[in-house]
Design a protein around this motif. Sequence first.
Motif, PDB file in Angstrom:
ATOM      1  N   PHE A 171       0.826  -1.190   0.121  1.00 32.74           N
ATOM      2  CA  PHE A 171      -0.263  -0.068   0.192  1.00 32.74           C
ATOM      3  C   PHE A 171       0.815   1.302  -0.049  1.00 32.74           C
ATOM      4  O   PHE A 171       0.420   2.577  -0.340  1.00 32.74           O
ATOM      5  CB  PHE A 171      -0.815   0.125   1.098  1.00 32.74           C
ATOM      6  N   THR A 172       2.160   1.230   0.374  1.00 34.11           N
ATOM      7  CA  THR A 172       2.885   2.286   0.846  1.00 34.11           C
ATOM      8  C   THR A 172       4.247   2.406  -0.058  1.00 34.11           C
ATOM      9  O   THR A 172       4.982   3.553   0.130  1.00 34.11           O
ATOM     10  CB  THR A 172       3.002   2.598   2.309  1.00 34.11           C
ATOM     11  N   TYR A 173       4.863   1.224  -0.407  1.00 31.02           N
ATOM     12  CA  TYR A 173       6.087   1.399  -0.731  1.00 31.02           C
ATOM     13  C   TYR A 173       6.317   2.312  -1.848  1.00 31.02           C
ATOM     14  O   TYR A 173       5.306   2.449  -2.928  1.00 31.02           O
ATOM     15  CB  TYR A 173       6.977  -0.050  -0.941  1.00 31.02           C
ATOM     16  N   TYR A 206      -1.538   0.474  -5.847  1.00 29.11           N
ATOM     17  CA  TYR A 206      -1.224   1.351  -4.531  1.00 29.11           C
ATOM     18  C   TYR A 206      -0.015   2.044  -4.333  1.00 29.11           C
ATOM     19  O   TYR A 206       0.066   2.944  -3.710  1.00 29.11           O
ATOM     20  CB  TYR A 206      -1.343   0.107  -3.407  1.00 29.11           C
ATOM     21  N   ASN A 207       1.048   1.231  -4.774  1.00 25.33           N
ATOM     22  CA  ASN A 207       2.223   1.754  -4.455  1.00 25.33           C
ATOM     23  C   ASN A 207       2.782   3.282  -5.380  1.00 25.33           C
ATOM     24  O   ASN A 207       2.084   3.638  -6.002  1.00 25.33           O
ATOM     25  CB  ASN A 207       3.428   0.844  -4.982  1.00 25.33           C
ATOM     26  N   SER A 208       3.847   3.986  -4.818  1.00 21.18           N
ATOM     27  CA  SER A 208       4.474   4.850  -5.669  1.00 21.18           C
ATOM     28  C   SER A 208       5.458   4.588  -6.268  1.00 21.18           C
ATOM     29  O   SER A 208       6.304   3.412  -6.191  1.00 21.18           O
ATOM     30  CB  SER A 208       4.961   5.663  -4.537  1.00 21.18           C
ATOM     31  N   LYS A 212       5.550   9.465  -6.021  1.00 21.27           N
ATOM     32  CA  LYS A 212       4.250   9.621  -6.259  1.00 21.27           C
ATOM     33  C   LYS A 212       3.518   8.650  -6.059  1.00 21.27           C
ATOM     34  O   LYS A 212       3.659   7.661  -6.896  1.00 21.27           O
ATOM     35  CB  LYS A 212       4.155  10.288  -7.621  1.00 21.27           C
ATOM     36  N   THR A 213       2.347   8.473  -5.376  1.00 19.80           N
ATOM     37  CA  THR A 213       1.444   7.331  -5.394  1.00 19.80           C
ATOM     38  C   THR A 213       1.024   7.235  -6.603  1.00 19.80           C
ATOM     39  O   THR A 213       0.444   8.229  -7.396  1.00 19.80           O
ATOM     40  CB  THR A 213       0.261   7.308  -4.282  1.00 19.80           C
TER      41      THR A 213
END
Length: 832
Positions: A171-173, A206-208, A212-213
């Motif tokens: 979700f965040t990497y 989800y990721n960036s 930038k996501t």
Amino acid sequence: MSFTADTDVAGIADIGQELRLRLQKLTLESKVRLLTGADFWSLHPEPTIGLRRLVVSDGPAGVRGESLDERNPSANVPSPTALAATWDVASLQTIGRLLASECRRKGVDVLLAPTVNLHRTPYGGRHFECYSEDPYLTAQIGAAYVRGVQSGGVGATVKHFVANDSETERFTYDAEIGQRALRELYLAPFETIVCDAKAWAVMAAYNSVAGKTMTESPMLREILKGEWGFDGLVMSDWFAGRSLDAAEEGLLDLVMPGPHGPWGDALVAAVRNGSVPESAVDEKALRILRVAARVGALEGIAPVAQAQALDEAAITSTLRTTASAGMVLLRNAEGALPLADSELRAVAVIGPNAATARTLGGGSATVAPPYVVSPLDGIRNALDADVRIEHRSGGAVTSRVPTASIEQLAAPDGTRNAVEVRFMDRDNHLLATEVRHATHLMWHDTAAGAPLTDVDSIEFTAIFEAEESGTYHIGGSGIGRFVLELDGVQALSEMVSLPPGADMVEVLARPPQAFATMDLTAGQRVSLRLRVELAAGDFSFGDDELPMMPVIQINAGRVTDADAEIEAAVEAARNADAAIVVVGTTDEVESEGFDRTSLSLPGRQDELVRRVAEVNPLTVVVVNAGAPVLLPWADDVAAVLLAWFPGQEAGNAIADVLFGAVEPGGRLPVSWPASEDGHPSFMPENGVLRYSEGLYIGYRGYEKHSRSPQYPFGFGLGYTEWSYDEMSVEKGSARIRVRNAGSRAGREVVQVYASRPDGQVERPARWLVGFAVVDAAAGETKEFAVQLAPRAFEHWDTDAGRWSVEPGTFVLHAGRSVADLRLRADLSVFLP
């Protein structure tokens, strides 16, 4: 078939103009409302302009529809790795058409597939849901899948744009990728599928990437919609639309799921105060209407095509044929396969996956098939009744209690293969009841007509009958407080929850469990009442305003002695003419939501194979896994067949290959590793996942570092021999002649690779540029052309920010795998 905004459809001369006219009838609030989903699986209708409810559904191994429910089952096609292993674009288009038919049967307009992220590392938990480590093979297989689906008037959604190649911190990497690798590897399949196959939808990941996501990435505007001219809609992955920034012009078009999200009133206010131009909202809404027009969701505009309804026989035949076509024969010592059934008097069928095959991976790719043919049943179907077949599990491969077999359950009213489900409110009043014929159950929005918001607890009641004497674990899996009564006596009361930091998808793949222990004799019946208090759990899937989505299993299994199970399997193998051992992975190993921590087969399966092979020289191992696993015993057995996750016709397709009814047609779409060492990392460091290997993933990395996999990319044996006779280059294609030099008809996948030995631009040692599937009778010669895309000889010039050509001589190599290249020809490439 697809169309641009100006294509004539249903007698309307200018569809683009018609859609704009309809859009003008809507208020700002109505337009903004279209840009967030109506619920988990649908978009808002808008009667003012003739727009009906638009439904989307998970894939790619089938069409789930709006519920995961045995009462509305889904045709379970082979997993994407199995599909890619066919290397057969015609077969993939057929699968796409089948899925379009399934979509229409289930009221689905847009399928959330294919997944075309790359096998960057064998540890990827969602490996089975993607096609290949190679961008060209991924692009061609994915494009064929999309063409097949959309030829039935159903939208395909290519996902996850882009670099969503790991599940850890997915979700965040922030993926840190060099521009050449980004363009030549990770964006390449999306480019082909968008530009050539004309996909109607793209899902932002989800990721960036580069900080930038992806739902807010300028790549959506500059590359996808700008450079590539994509005219479809860009939707978020579920809950990936996180802020109003994604509503900027040219970025995200649709936030899913709904009805809540970051836009709504906030976006209306942003337009009113001038921070977001209304033209941006109009463009997003227009893209949604364009897809709606294509699928027939707009009144007065016919869909671009109609899916052909398929009967059960056609579906069964397609699934069985496709599954066997993707199976890869990795070893066949002294022609052990095909097995001569006329010479068999006793066969031992061994292994944890023999009686219960795994047909698909965990997570959002999961569907409920109408049936599953196990390898054991497939072998029984293929052999004469007088052949003695002895089955032994060889031990469990997981500490989890399995889902209870529905055949061991009866509802309180005596209905066989059933469980009664009761839905209670907070005052313990009965709201609704239903009888179900499954033990892995999920509800969404409502349960038997009762809104889930009114349900405080769910109660399951059944009679469980033990098949064998022994100690049993009985209980349930899910989230909430589990209270279990056995024969009227409370045996369990326990709060069950996911561990901190777990992905919510784990509720589908490996939900936490609670169970009690009971000794039973064969044939003994015990009444089971399992109460799950939902109020104690969180089923919101990341959004507290969404309805609950409880996922609950009823679990029951006999406690086994691993040593005794292995000994029984060895004894069965000792007394058999042939031993067929089916090994594989579990939901705990391969699933969305988490990456793998080991490439080894779970449990003691390696030991099982070695022990069986010691007592039976004709030991054939069938590998039931969606991604690479280590096979340290491969050289010690007679044959190894990779079956992947083969879909609902698993057992019949496996038997077809084992006994020679069909050719093992598959070739590896991924390098098969020999060890745990040397693979790119899937673990972010301080939130950053560094693609430090650059261009060198898969076979490119093996060749760069002079390492050898256990089996190379493109590898696969057959039941005949092939002679590669000649290759020449003409008019953008490689013309190749091959001959079936064996004694039976066969299938070959001819692969063409390019290299540039004297080039000044850094490149892999070789890379795939084309392939063809060839069927030929014994002794038959086939001559054919393999088309070579110009892009295959270009590279991304990072300094210039464009595709460039290094003029000169490239070398083409044709053969059976990247490590078995038999023909060579030069190709001169000039500046355009």
